[in-house]
Design an enzyme around this catalytic site. Sequence first.
Site, PDB file in Angstrom:
ATOM      1  N   GLY A  29     -11.493   2.484  12.861  1.00 24.66           N
ATOM      2  CA  GLY A  29     -12.269   1.589  13.326  1.00 24.66           C
ATOM      3  C   GLY A  29     -13.781   2.023  13.657  1.00 24.66           C
ATOM      4  O   GLY A  29     -13.763   3.063  14.649  1.00 24.66           O
ATOM      5  N   TYR A 242      -2.637   4.236   2.713  1.00 26.66           N
ATOM      6  CA  TYR A 242      -4.090   4.261   2.622  1.00 26.66           C
ATOM      7  C   TYR A 242      -4.380   4.508   4.222  1.00 26.66           C
ATOM      8  O   TYR A 242      -5.430   5.476   4.456  1.00 26.66           O
ATOM      9  CB  TYR A 242      -4.791   3.189   2.187  1.00 26.66           C
ATOM     10  CG  TYR A 242      -6.242   3.060   2.622  1.00 26.66           C
ATOM     11  CD1 TYR A 242      -7.154   3.861   2.040  1.00 26.66           C
ATOM     12  CD2 TYR A 242      -6.377   2.133   3.583  1.00 26.66           C
ATOM     13  CE1 TYR A 242      -8.572   3.868   2.463  1.00 26.66           C
ATOM     14  CE2 TYR A 242      -8.009   2.036   4.004  1.00 26.66           C
ATOM     15  CZ  TYR A 242      -8.847   2.699   3.303  1.00 26.66           C
ATOM     16  OH  TYR A 242     -10.210   3.023   3.706  1.00 26.66           O
TER      17      TYR A 242
HETATM   18  P1  5GP Z   1     -11.575  -2.835  -3.446  1.00 29.93           P
HETATM   19  O1  5GP Z   1     -12.814  -2.079  -3.683  1.00 29.93           O
HETATM   20  O2  5GP Z   1     -10.679  -2.851  -4.641  1.00 29.93           O
HETATM   21  O3  5GP Z   1     -11.793  -3.992  -2.809  1.00 29.93           O
HETATM   22  O4  5GP Z   1     -10.815  -2.045  -2.293  1.00 29.93           O
HETATM   23  C1  5GP Z   1      -9.939  -0.970  -2.451  1.00 29.93           C
HETATM   24  C2  5GP Z   1     -10.693   0.363  -2.148  1.00 29.93           C
HETATM   25  O5  5GP Z   1     -10.816   0.119  -0.875  1.00 29.93           O
HETATM   26  C3  5GP Z   1      -9.661   1.564  -2.226  1.00 29.93           C
HETATM   27  O6  5GP Z   1     -10.410   2.618  -2.789  1.00 29.93           O
HETATM   28  C4  5GP Z   1      -9.244   1.779  -0.915  1.00 29.93           C
HETATM   29  O7  5GP Z   1      -9.081   3.228  -0.610  1.00 29.93           O
HETATM   30  C5  5GP Z   1     -10.231   1.152  -0.017  1.00 29.93           C
HETATM   31  N1  5GP Z   1      -9.914   0.493   1.183  1.00 29.93           N
HETATM   32  C6  5GP Z   1     -10.651   0.204   2.435  1.00 29.93           C
HETATM   33  N2  5GP Z   1     -10.147  -0.331   3.322  1.00 29.93           N
HETATM   34  C7  5GP Z   1      -9.094  -0.963   2.781  1.00 29.93           C
HETATM   35  C8  5GP Z   1      -7.833  -1.833   3.371  1.00 29.93           C
HETATM   36  O8  5GP Z   1      -8.164  -2.262   4.402  1.00 29.93           O
HETATM   37  N3  5GP Z   1      -7.103  -2.053   2.660  1.00 29.93           N
HETATM   38  C9  5GP Z   1      -6.670  -1.304   1.277  1.00 29.93           C
HETATM   39  N4  5GP Z   1      -5.623  -1.370   0.701  1.00 29.93           N
HETATM   40  N5  5GP Z   1      -7.762  -0.613   0.718  1.00 29.93           N
HETATM   41  C10 5GP Z   1      -8.665  -0.244   1.565  1.00 29.93           C
HETATM   42 MG    MG Z   2     -10.479   4.735  -1.364  1.00 28.56          MG
END
Ligand code: 5GP
Ligand code: MG
Length: 475
Positions: A29, A242
Amino acid sequence: MCGVVGVLSPGQQAAPIAALGLFALQHRGQESAGIAVSDGDQLMVYKDLGLVAQVLDERRLPSLRGEMAIAHCRYSTTGSTLWENAQPAFRLGPQRAVAVGHNGNLVNTRHLLELLPGRRGRLAGSTDTELLTALLAQEPGDDLVAALLTLLPRVSGAYALVLMDDAHVIGVRDPNGFRPLCLGRLDAGWVLALETPALDIVGAHYVRDVEPGEMVAIDASGLRSHHFAEPSPKLCLFEFVYFSRPDTNLYGQSVHAARQRMGEELARQAPVHADMVMPVPESGIPAAQGFARASGIPYGDGVVKNRYIGRTFIAPTPETRAAGVRLKLNPIRENIAGKRLVVVDDSIVRGTTQLTLTRMLREAGAAEVHLRVTSPPYRWPCFYGMDTGRRPELLAADLQVGEVREYLGVDSLAYLELDRLVAATGSNAESFCTACLSGEYPVPVPDADTKLALEEETVRAPAAAAPEANVRIEP
Ligand code: 5GP
Ligand code: MG
Ligand code: SF4
Protein backbone atom coordinates in the site's frame (compact mmCIF):
# COMPACT_ATOMS: atom_id res chain seq x y z
CA MET A 1 -4.16 -4.82 0.13
CA CYS A 2 -2.52 -3.07 3.08
CA GLY A 3 0.38 -3.73 5.40
CA VAL A 4 0.10 -4.06 9.18
CA VAL A 5 2.61 -4.38 12.00
CA GLY A 6 2.23 -4.54 15.79
CA VAL A 7 5.04 -4.26 18.34
CA LEU A 8 5.38 -4.61 22.10
CA SER A 9 8.99 -4.03 23.11
CA PRO A 10 9.67 -3.67 26.85
CA GLY A 11 12.67 -1.42 27.50
CA GLN A 12 12.74 -0.15 23.90
CA GLN A 13 10.84 2.43 21.85
CA ALA A 14 8.33 0.57 19.69
CA ALA A 15 7.79 3.19 16.97
CA PRO A 16 11.14 2.79 15.15
CA ILE A 17 10.68 -1.00 15.14
CA ALA A 18 7.14 -0.75 13.80
CA ALA A 19 8.16 1.79 11.15
CA LEU A 20 11.00 -0.42 9.96
CA GLY A 21 8.68 -3.42 9.76
CA LEU A 22 6.13 -1.37 7.84
CA PHE A 23 8.82 -0.28 5.41
CA ALA A 24 9.20 -3.97 4.46
CA LEU A 25 5.48 -4.02 3.64
CA GLN A 26 5.46 -0.91 1.46
CA HIS A 27 4.49 -2.97 -1.60
CA ARG A 28 1.09 -3.61 0.01
CA GLY A 29 0.00 0.00 0.00
CA GLN A 30 1.44 3.29 -1.11
CA GLU A 31 -1.40 5.71 -0.43
CA SER A 32 -0.96 6.41 3.24
CA ALA A 33 1.00 5.32 6.27
CA GLY A 34 0.38 5.69 9.96
CA ILE A 35 1.24 4.58 13.43
CA ALA A 36 -0.37 4.46 16.87
CA VAL A 37 1.90 4.44 19.92
CA SER A 38 1.29 4.15 23.62
CA ASP A 39 3.43 4.56 26.68
CA GLY A 40 0.75 2.85 28.77
CA ASP A 41 -0.93 6.14 29.53
CA GLN A 42 -1.35 8.24 26.41
CA LEU A 43 -2.40 6.77 23.05
CA MET A 44 -1.26 8.80 20.09
CA VAL A 45 -1.97 8.36 16.39
CA TYR A 46 0.02 9.92 13.59
CA LYS A 47 -0.82 9.27 9.95
CA ASP A 48 -0.66 10.95 6.58
CA LEU A 49 -0.97 10.37 2.85
CA GLY A 50 2.32 9.23 1.35
CA LEU A 51 4.93 6.50 1.52
CA VAL A 52 6.14 4.94 4.78
CA ALA A 53 9.55 6.64 4.59
CA GLN A 54 7.91 10.03 3.96
CA VAL A 55 5.30 9.82 6.71
CA LEU A 56 7.37 8.09 9.41
CA ASP A 57 10.67 9.86 8.86
CA GLU A 58 13.51 10.28 11.34
CA ARG A 59 12.30 13.67 12.45
CA ARG A 60 8.86 12.31 13.34
CA LEU A 61 9.80 9.02 14.98
CA PRO A 62 11.50 10.38 18.13
CA SER A 63 8.29 12.16 19.12
CA LEU A 64 6.33 8.90 18.99
CA ARG A 65 7.13 7.43 22.36
CA GLY A 66 6.11 4.23 24.09
CA GLU A 67 6.76 0.51 24.19
CA MET A 68 3.65 -0.37 22.20
CA ALA A 69 2.89 0.46 18.58
CA ILE A 70 0.77 -0.60 15.64
CA ALA A 71 1.43 0.62 12.11
CA HIS A 72 -0.37 0.46 8.78
CA CYS A 73 0.15 1.32 5.13
CA ARG A 74 -2.88 1.61 2.93
CA TYR A 75 -3.98 0.62 -0.52
CA SER A 76 -7.53 1.79 -1.02
CA THR A 77 -10.25 -0.82 -1.31
CA THR A 78 -13.33 0.46 0.49
CA GLY A 79 -13.18 4.25 0.72
CA SER A 80 -11.25 6.80 -1.29
CA THR A 81 -7.79 8.30 -0.87
CA LEU A 82 -8.39 10.79 1.92
CA TRP A 83 -6.53 11.60 5.10
CA GLU A 84 -9.61 10.48 7.05
CA ASN A 85 -9.29 7.03 5.52
CA ALA A 86 -5.64 6.61 6.46
CA GLN A 87 -4.99 4.16 9.28
CA PRO A 88 -4.63 3.32 12.12
CA ALA A 89 -8.28 4.26 12.66
CA PHE A 90 -8.81 5.73 16.10
CA ARG A 91 -11.80 6.06 18.43
CA LEU A 92 -12.25 7.40 21.89
CA GLY A 93 -15.43 5.75 23.09
CA PRO A 94 -17.27 5.88 26.39
CA GLN A 95 -15.34 2.78 27.46
CA ARG A 96 -11.97 2.97 25.81
CA ALA A 97 -9.58 4.50 23.31
CA VAL A 98 -8.76 2.07 20.54
CA ALA A 99 -6.60 2.17 17.42
CA VAL A 100 -7.03 -0.31 14.58
CA GLY A 101 -5.02 -1.27 11.49
CA HIS A 102 -6.86 -3.50 9.03
CA ASN A 103 -5.97 -5.41 5.89
CA GLY A 104 -8.90 -6.95 4.05
CA ASN A 105 -12.49 -6.05 3.37
CA LEU A 106 -15.64 -6.69 5.39
CA VAL A 107 -18.67 -7.93 3.48
CA ASN A 108 -21.49 -7.23 5.96
CA THR A 109 -21.04 -3.50 6.50
CA ARG A 110 -24.77 -2.79 6.05
CA HIS A 111 -25.52 -5.12 8.93
CA LEU A 112 -22.70 -3.66 11.03
CA LEU A 113 -23.92 -0.12 10.41
CA GLU A 114 -27.19 -1.11 12.08
CA LEU A 115 -25.25 -1.92 15.25
CA LEU A 116 -24.11 1.69 15.49
CA PRO A 117 -26.84 3.82 17.09
CA GLY A 118 -27.51 7.24 15.51
CA ARG A 119 -25.01 6.21 12.93
CA ARG A 120 -25.37 8.86 10.27
CA GLY A 121 -22.45 11.24 10.47
CA ARG A 122 -20.81 9.20 13.22
CA LEU A 123 -17.95 7.89 11.11
CA ALA A 124 -14.85 9.97 10.49
CA GLY A 125 -13.90 8.21 7.25
CA SER A 126 -15.65 6.02 4.72
CA THR A 127 -13.95 2.72 5.44
CA ASP A 128 -15.12 -0.54 6.93
CA THR A 129 -12.24 -0.14 9.39
CA GLU A 130 -13.70 3.11 10.74
CA LEU A 131 -16.94 1.29 11.32
CA LEU A 132 -15.26 -1.61 13.09
CA THR A 133 -13.34 0.82 15.30
CA ALA A 134 -16.48 2.77 16.21
CA LEU A 135 -18.24 -0.48 17.14
CA LEU A 136 -15.32 -1.56 19.30
CA ALA A 137 -15.17 1.75 21.12
CA GLN A 138 -18.83 1.48 22.13
CA GLU A 139 -18.71 -2.14 23.41
CA PRO A 140 -19.41 -2.12 27.18
CA GLY A 141 -16.79 -3.14 29.74
CA ASP A 142 -13.22 -1.96 30.00
CA ASP A 143 -11.47 -4.95 28.47
CA LEU A 144 -10.60 -4.65 24.77
CA VAL A 145 -10.04 -8.40 24.49
CA ALA A 146 -13.55 -9.10 25.80
CA ALA A 147 -14.99 -6.45 23.48
CA LEU A 148 -13.36 -8.15 20.50
CA LEU A 149 -14.60 -11.57 21.56
CA THR A 150 -18.15 -10.15 21.53
CA LEU A 151 -17.84 -8.22 18.29
CA LEU A 152 -15.79 -10.49 16.02
CA PRO A 153 -18.39 -13.25 15.63
CA ARG A 154 -20.71 -10.61 14.09
CA VAL A 155 -18.17 -9.47 11.53
CA SER A 156 -17.86 -11.27 8.24
CA GLY A 157 -15.35 -10.91 5.45
CA ALA A 158 -11.59 -10.71 5.33
CA TYR A 159 -9.53 -9.17 8.11
CA ALA A 160 -6.01 -9.32 9.36
CA LEU A 161 -6.07 -6.79 12.19
CA VAL A 162 -3.64 -5.18 14.57
CA LEU A 163 -5.27 -3.30 17.45
CA MET A 164 -4.11 -1.36 20.43
CA ASP A 165 -5.39 0.29 23.57
CA ASP A 166 -3.19 1.61 26.37
CA ALA A 167 -2.46 -1.89 27.68
CA HIS A 168 -2.52 -4.38 24.78
CA VAL A 169 -1.22 -4.98 21.31
CA ILE A 170 -3.55 -7.45 19.61
CA GLY A 171 -3.44 -9.41 16.35
CA VAL A 172 -6.52 -11.05 14.78
CA ARG A 173 -7.07 -13.18 11.71
CA ASP A 174 -10.54 -13.87 10.33
CA PRO A 175 -11.76 -17.50 10.51
CA ASN A 176 -10.77 -18.07 6.86
CA GLY A 177 -7.38 -16.45 7.22
CA PHE A 178 -7.76 -14.73 3.83
CA ARG A 179 -4.77 -12.55 4.60
CA PRO A 180 -1.62 -13.80 6.29
CA LEU A 181 -0.46 -12.60 9.73
CA CYS A 182 2.58 -13.87 11.58
CA LEU A 183 4.08 -13.62 15.03
CA GLY A 184 7.73 -13.03 15.83
CA ARG A 185 9.86 -12.77 18.97
CA LEU A 186 12.31 -10.03 19.83
CA ASP A 187 14.90 -10.53 22.60
CA ALA A 188 12.39 -8.80 24.82
CA GLY A 189 9.02 -8.43 23.19
CA TRP A 190 6.84 -9.44 20.30
CA VAL A 191 6.14 -8.42 16.72
CA LEU A 192 3.04 -9.06 14.62
CA ALA A 193 3.36 -8.59 10.87
CA LEU A 194 1.44 -9.30 7.72
CA GLU A 195 4.40 -10.89 5.94
CA THR A 196 7.50 -12.60 7.32
CA PRO A 197 10.11 -10.20 5.78
CA ALA A 198 8.88 -7.54 8.22
CA LEU A 199 10.12 -9.81 11.03
CA ASP A 200 13.47 -10.33 9.32
CA ILE A 201 14.11 -6.63 8.88
CA VAL A 202 13.50 -5.82 12.58
CA GLY A 203 15.60 -8.76 13.78
CA ALA A 204 12.66 -10.73 15.18
CA HIS A 205 12.57 -14.47 14.73
CA TYR A 206 9.50 -16.10 13.27
CA VAL A 207 7.50 -17.98 15.90
CA ARG A 208 4.34 -19.00 14.01
CA ASP A 209 1.42 -17.77 11.97
CA VAL A 210 -1.57 -16.34 13.80
CA GLU A 211 -4.18 -18.98 13.02
CA PRO A 212 -7.44 -18.35 11.20
CA GLY A 213 -10.06 -17.51 13.83
CA GLU A 214 -7.40 -16.69 16.43
CA MET A 215 -6.71 -13.54 18.39
CA VAL A 216 -3.39 -13.06 20.14
CA ALA A 217 -3.33 -10.44 22.89
CA ILE A 218 0.06 -9.23 24.08
CA ASP A 219 0.55 -7.16 27.21
CA ALA A 220 3.13 -6.65 29.96
CA SER A 221 2.40 -10.12 31.36
CA GLY A 222 2.96 -11.93 28.04
CA LEU A 223 0.91 -13.39 25.21
CA ARG A 224 -2.51 -14.99 25.40
CA SER A 225 -4.26 -16.76 22.53
CA HIS A 226 -8.05 -16.87 22.06
CA HIS A 227 -9.85 -18.89 19.40
CA PHE A 228 -13.03 -16.98 18.64
CA ALA A 229 -14.30 -19.05 15.69
CA GLU A 230 -13.93 -22.45 14.06
CA PRO A 231 -11.06 -22.09 11.58
CA SER A 232 -11.64 -22.82 7.90
CA PRO A 233 -8.38 -21.79 6.20
CA LYS A 234 -8.87 -20.09 2.82
CA LEU A 235 -5.70 -18.10 2.25
CA CYS A 236 -5.97 -15.84 -0.79
CA LEU A 237 -4.30 -17.79 -3.61
CA PHE A 238 -3.10 -14.48 -5.06
CA GLU A 239 -0.84 -14.03 -2.04
CA PHE A 240 1.24 -16.78 -3.64
CA VAL A 241 0.73 -15.56 -7.21
CA TYR A 242 1.25 -11.83 -6.86
CA PHE A 243 0.61 -9.90 -3.65
CA SER A 244 3.24 -11.19 -1.22
CA ARG A 245 6.92 -10.43 -1.48
CA PRO A 246 8.93 -13.29 -2.97
CA ASP A 247 10.95 -13.59 0.27
CA THR A 248 7.77 -14.19 2.27
CA ASN A 249 6.90 -17.62 3.62
CA LEU A 250 3.29 -18.76 3.35
CA TYR A 251 1.99 -22.10 4.61
CA GLY A 252 5.63 -22.90 5.40
CA GLN A 253 6.71 -22.41 1.76
CA SER A 254 8.93 -19.85 0.10
CA VAL A 255 6.83 -17.68 -2.22
CA HIS A 256 9.79 -17.23 -4.56
CA ALA A 257 10.29 -20.97 -4.95
CA ALA A 258 6.54 -21.47 -5.45
CA ARG A 259 6.52 -18.86 -8.23
CA GLN A 260 9.44 -20.59 -9.93
CA ARG A 261 7.51 -23.87 -9.79
CA MET A 262 4.49 -22.09 -11.34
CA GLY A 263 6.74 -21.13 -14.27
CA GLU A 264 8.04 -24.69 -14.56
CA GLU A 265 4.48 -26.05 -14.55
CA LEU A 266 3.51 -23.57 -17.23
CA ALA A 267 6.40 -24.68 -19.45
CA ARG A 268 5.22 -28.27 -19.11
CA GLN A 269 1.55 -27.41 -19.66
CA ALA A 270 2.01 -25.09 -22.65
CA PRO A 271 5.40 -25.59 -24.35
CA VAL A 272 6.41 -23.40 -27.27
CA HIS A 273 9.37 -23.00 -29.65
CA ALA A 274 11.01 -19.66 -28.87
CA ASP A 275 14.35 -17.85 -28.58
CA MET A 276 14.01 -16.10 -25.24
CA VAL A 277 11.90 -16.22 -22.07
CA MET A 278 11.32 -12.76 -20.59
CA PRO A 279 9.45 -11.72 -17.44
CA VAL A 280 7.07 -8.82 -17.03
CA PRO A 281 9.00 -7.26 -14.15
CA GLU A 282 8.90 -7.51 -11.29
CA SER A 283 6.10 -9.88 -10.50
CA GLY A 284 6.82 -12.20 -13.46
CA ILE A 285 10.53 -12.71 -12.72
CA PRO A 286 10.64 -15.92 -10.63
CA ALA A 287 8.06 -17.60 -12.89
CA ALA A 288 10.04 -16.67 -16.02
CA GLN A 289 13.14 -18.19 -14.39
CA GLY A 290 11.17 -21.38 -13.77
CA PHE A 291 9.81 -21.42 -17.33
CA ALA A 292 13.32 -21.00 -18.74
CA ARG A 293 14.71 -23.74 -16.51
CA ALA A 294 12.02 -26.26 -17.44
CA SER A 295 11.95 -25.44 -21.17
CA GLY A 296 15.66 -24.96 -21.78
CA ILE A 297 14.94 -21.66 -23.56
CA PRO A 298 17.37 -18.92 -22.46
CA TYR A 299 16.14 -16.34 -19.95
CA GLY A 300 16.62 -12.68 -20.89
CA ASP A 301 15.38 -9.19 -20.12
CA GLY A 302 13.06 -7.66 -22.68
CA VAL A 303 11.94 -4.61 -20.76
CA VAL A 304 13.29 -2.39 -18.02
CA LYS A 305 11.05 -1.33 -15.21
CA ASN A 306 11.33 2.13 -13.75
CA ARG A 307 11.50 1.45 -10.02
CA TYR A 308 10.57 4.94 -8.96
CA ILE A 309 6.97 5.05 -10.02
CA GLY A 310 4.11 3.55 -8.12
CA ARG A 311 1.44 1.16 -9.20
CA THR A 312 -0.41 1.74 -12.44
CA PHE A 313 -3.04 -0.75 -11.59
CA ILE A 314 -5.33 1.54 -9.64
CA ALA A 315 -5.08 4.58 -11.90
CA PRO A 316 -8.68 5.60 -12.57
CA THR A 317 -9.18 5.28 -16.36
CA PRO A 318 -7.94 2.82 -19.00
CA GLU A 319 -6.07 5.65 -20.75
CA THR A 320 -4.16 6.74 -17.65
CA ARG A 321 -3.44 3.10 -16.85
CA ALA A 322 -2.01 2.51 -20.34
CA ALA A 323 0.10 5.67 -20.11
CA GLY A 324 1.25 4.42 -16.71
CA VAL A 325 2.40 1.12 -18.21
CA ARG A 326 4.48 3.01 -20.81
CA LEU A 327 6.03 5.09 -18.05
CA LYS A 328 6.83 2.00 -16.09
CA LEU A 329 8.11 -0.40 -18.79
CA ASN A 330 10.49 0.38 -21.63
CA PRO A 331 11.80 -2.22 -24.12
CA ILE A 332 15.45 -3.22 -24.56
CA ARG A 333 15.30 -3.25 -28.37
CA GLU A 334 18.46 -5.24 -29.09
CA ASN A 335 17.19 -8.11 -26.89
CA ILE A 336 13.86 -8.22 -28.69
CA ALA A 337 14.31 -7.47 -32.38
CA GLY A 338 13.77 -10.53 -34.57
CA LYS A 339 13.18 -12.85 -31.58
CA ARG A 340 10.42 -15.27 -30.78
CA LEU A 341 9.55 -14.29 -27.21
CA VAL A 342 7.88 -16.10 -24.34
CA VAL A 343 6.49 -13.37 -22.08
CA VAL A 344 5.70 -14.52 -18.53
CA ASP A 345 3.41 -12.60 -16.18
CA ASP A 346 1.50 -13.49 -13.04
CA SER A 347 -2.00 -12.38 -13.99
CA ILE A 348 -4.17 -10.59 -16.51
CA VAL A 349 -6.88 -8.56 -14.83
CA ARG A 350 -8.08 -5.74 -17.05
CA GLY A 351 -5.52 -6.54 -19.73
CA THR A 352 -3.99 -3.07 -19.77
CA THR A 353 -0.45 -4.22 -19.01
CA GLN A 354 -0.43 -6.94 -21.66
CA LEU A 355 -2.10 -4.94 -24.39
CA THR A 356 0.35 -2.07 -23.98
CA LEU A 357 3.36 -4.34 -23.55
CA THR A 358 2.56 -6.48 -26.58
CA ARG A 359 2.33 -3.39 -28.80
CA MET A 360 5.62 -2.19 -27.36
CA LEU A 361 7.33 -5.50 -28.09
CA ARG A 362 5.97 -5.59 -31.66
CA GLU A 363 7.17 -2.04 -32.26
CA ALA A 364 10.60 -3.08 -30.99
CA GLY A 365 10.68 -5.78 -33.68
CA ALA A 366 9.64 -8.99 -31.83
CA ALA A 367 9.07 -11.80 -34.35
CA GLU A 368 6.54 -13.63 -32.15
CA VAL A 369 4.98 -12.98 -28.74
CA HIS A 370 3.82 -16.01 -26.73
CA LEU A 371 2.14 -14.99 -23.50
CA ARG A 372 2.23 -17.34 -20.50
CA VAL A 373 0.35 -16.41 -17.34
CA THR A 374 0.82 -18.15 -13.97
CA SER A 375 -2.85 -17.94 -12.93
CA PRO A 376 -6.13 -19.00 -14.58
CA PRO A 377 -8.44 -16.41 -16.22
CA TYR A 378 -9.47 -13.77 -13.69
CA ARG A 379 -13.25 -13.77 -14.11
CA TRP A 380 -14.85 -12.76 -10.80
CA PRO A 381 -14.44 -9.65 -8.68
CA CYS A 382 -12.72 -9.95 -5.31
CA PHE A 383 -14.77 -8.81 -2.30
CA TYR A 384 -12.08 -9.67 0.23
CA GLY A 385 -9.72 -6.78 -0.08
CA MET A 386 -8.36 -6.57 -3.65
CA ASP A 387 -9.64 -3.72 -5.71
CA THR A 388 -9.69 -5.52 -9.03
CA GLY A 389 -12.76 -3.77 -10.37
CA ARG A 390 -16.27 -4.91 -11.17
CA ARG A 391 -17.05 -7.78 -13.47
CA PRO A 392 -17.34 -5.79 -16.73
CA GLU A 393 -13.80 -4.46 -16.17
CA LEU A 394 -12.29 -7.95 -16.00
CA LEU A 395 -10.97 -8.86 -19.42
CA ALA A 396 -11.64 -12.59 -19.17
CA ALA A 397 -15.08 -12.23 -17.53
CA ASP A 398 -17.04 -13.22 -20.63
CA LEU A 399 -14.30 -14.14 -23.10
CA GLN A 400 -12.87 -17.50 -24.11
CA VAL A 401 -9.08 -17.85 -24.02
CA GLY A 402 -8.94 -17.58 -27.83
CA GLU A 403 -10.82 -14.28 -27.72
CA VAL A 404 -8.45 -12.90 -25.09
CA ARG A 405 -5.51 -13.95 -27.29
CA GLU A 406 -7.03 -12.13 -30.24
CA TYR A 407 -7.78 -8.99 -28.22
CA LEU A 408 -4.23 -8.82 -26.88
CA GLY A 409 -2.74 -9.53 -30.31
CA VAL A 410 -0.36 -12.27 -29.12
CA ASP A 411 0.66 -15.31 -31.18
CA SER A 412 -0.28 -17.73 -28.43
CA LEU A 413 -1.66 -17.50 -24.91
CA ALA A 414 -1.78 -19.97 -22.04
CA TYR A 415 -3.05 -19.56 -18.50
CA LEU A 416 -1.73 -21.94 -15.84
CA GLU A 417 -4.43 -24.45 -14.87
CA LEU A 418 -5.77 -24.11 -11.34
CA ASP A 419 -4.69 -27.57 -10.15
CA ARG A 420 -1.14 -27.01 -11.42
CA LEU A 421 -1.03 -23.60 -9.75
CA VAL A 422 -2.18 -25.09 -6.45
CA ALA A 423 0.34 -27.93 -6.76
CA ALA A 424 3.11 -25.35 -7.17
CA THR A 425 2.21 -23.79 -3.80
CA GLY A 426 2.83 -27.08 -1.98
CA SER A 427 -0.61 -26.96 -0.31
CA ASN A 428 -4.00 -28.36 -1.28
CA ALA A 429 -6.89 -26.67 -3.07
CA GLU A 430 -9.13 -26.70 0.04
CA SER A 431 -6.80 -24.36 1.88
CA PHE A 432 -7.23 -21.48 -0.59
CA CYS A 433 -9.71 -18.87 -1.66
CA THR A 434 -9.90 -19.01 -5.46
CA ALA A 435 -13.09 -16.97 -5.88
CA CYS A 436 -11.79 -14.58 -8.54
CA LEU A 437 -10.81 -17.60 -10.66
CA SER A 438 -13.56 -20.07 -9.85
CA GLY A 439 -16.53 -17.92 -8.78
CA GLU A 440 -16.73 -19.95 -5.54
CA TYR A 441 -16.83 -17.40 -2.73
CA PRO A 442 -15.89 -18.94 0.65
CA VAL A 443 -17.85 -16.22 2.51
CA PRO A 444 -21.16 -15.22 0.94
CA VAL A 445 -21.04 -11.73 -0.52
CA PRO A 446 -24.10 -9.53 -0.25
CA ASP A 447 -25.83 -8.27 -3.41
CA ALA A 448 -25.59 -4.73 -2.14
CA ASP A 449 -22.35 -2.92 -2.78
CA THR A 450 -20.75 -2.50 0.64
CA LYS A 451 -18.44 0.20 -0.59
CA LEU A 452 -21.41 2.31 -1.65
CA ALA A 453 -23.18 1.72 1.66
CA LEU A 454 -20.29 3.23 3.58
CA GLU A 455 -19.86 6.16 1.27
CA GLU A 456 -23.57 6.99 1.59
CA GLU A 457 -23.22 7.02 5.37
CA THR A 458 -20.19 9.17 5.60
CA VAL A 459 -20.02 11.43 2.61
CA ARG A 460 -21.09 14.51 4.50
CA ALA A 461 -19.98 13.44 7.95
CA PRO A 462 -18.50 16.15 10.18
CA ALA A 463 -14.82 15.93 10.98
CA ALA A 464 -13.71 13.53 13.72
CA ALA A 465 -14.52 14.54 17.29
CA ALA A 466 -12.04 16.90 18.91
CA PRO A 467 -9.20 15.08 20.62
CA GLU A 468 -9.63 14.74 24.36
CA ALA A 469 -7.53 14.87 27.47
CA ASN A 470 -5.30 11.80 27.28
CA VAL A 471 -5.41 11.44 23.51
CA ARG A 472 -3.74 13.30 20.71
CA ILE A 473 -4.60 12.89 17.06
CA GLU A 474 -2.25 14.75 14.82
CA PRO A 475 -3.37 15.81 11.36
P1 5GP B 1 -3.95 -5.68 -15.85
O1 5GP B 1 -2.93 -4.79 -16.47
O2 5GP B 1 -4.25 -6.90 -16.65
O3 5GP B 1 -5.18 -4.95 -15.43
O4 5GP B 1 -3.34 -6.18 -14.46
C1 5GP B 1 -2.44 -7.26 -14.38
C2 5GP B 1 -1.07 -6.77 -14.00
O5 5GP B 1 -1.17 -5.93 -12.87
C3 5GP B 1 -0.14 -7.90 -13.66
O6 5GP B 1 1.11 -7.62 -14.23
C4 5GP B 1 -0.03 -7.85 -12.13
O7 5GP B 1 1.30 -8.14 -11.75
C5 5GP B 1 -0.41 -6.44 -11.78
N1 5GP B 1 -1.28 -6.20 -10.62
C6 5GP B 1 -1.26 -5.04 -9.89
N2 5GP B 1 -2.17 -5.06 -8.93
C7 5GP B 1 -2.84 -6.23 -9.01
C8 5GP B 1 -3.93 -6.81 -8.27
O8 5GP B 1 -4.46 -6.25 -7.32
N3 5GP B 1 -4.32 -8.05 -8.65
C9 5GP B 1 -3.71 -8.71 -9.68
N4 5GP B 1 -4.12 -9.95 -9.97
N5 5GP B 1 -2.71 -8.19 -10.41
C10 5GP B 1 -2.28 -6.96 -10.10
MG1 MG C 1 2.97 -7.40 -12.87
FE1 SF4 D 1 -7.59 -13.56 -3.31
FE2 SF4 D 1 -9.07 -13.79 -5.51
FE3 SF4 D 1 -9.99 -14.70 -3.14
FE4 SF4 D 1 -9.74 -12.07 -3.60
S1 SF4 D 1 -11.14 -13.50 -4.63
S2 SF4 D 1 -9.15 -13.17 -1.73
S3 SF4 D 1 -7.88 -11.98 -4.88
S4 SF4 D 1 -8.21 -15.47 -4.29
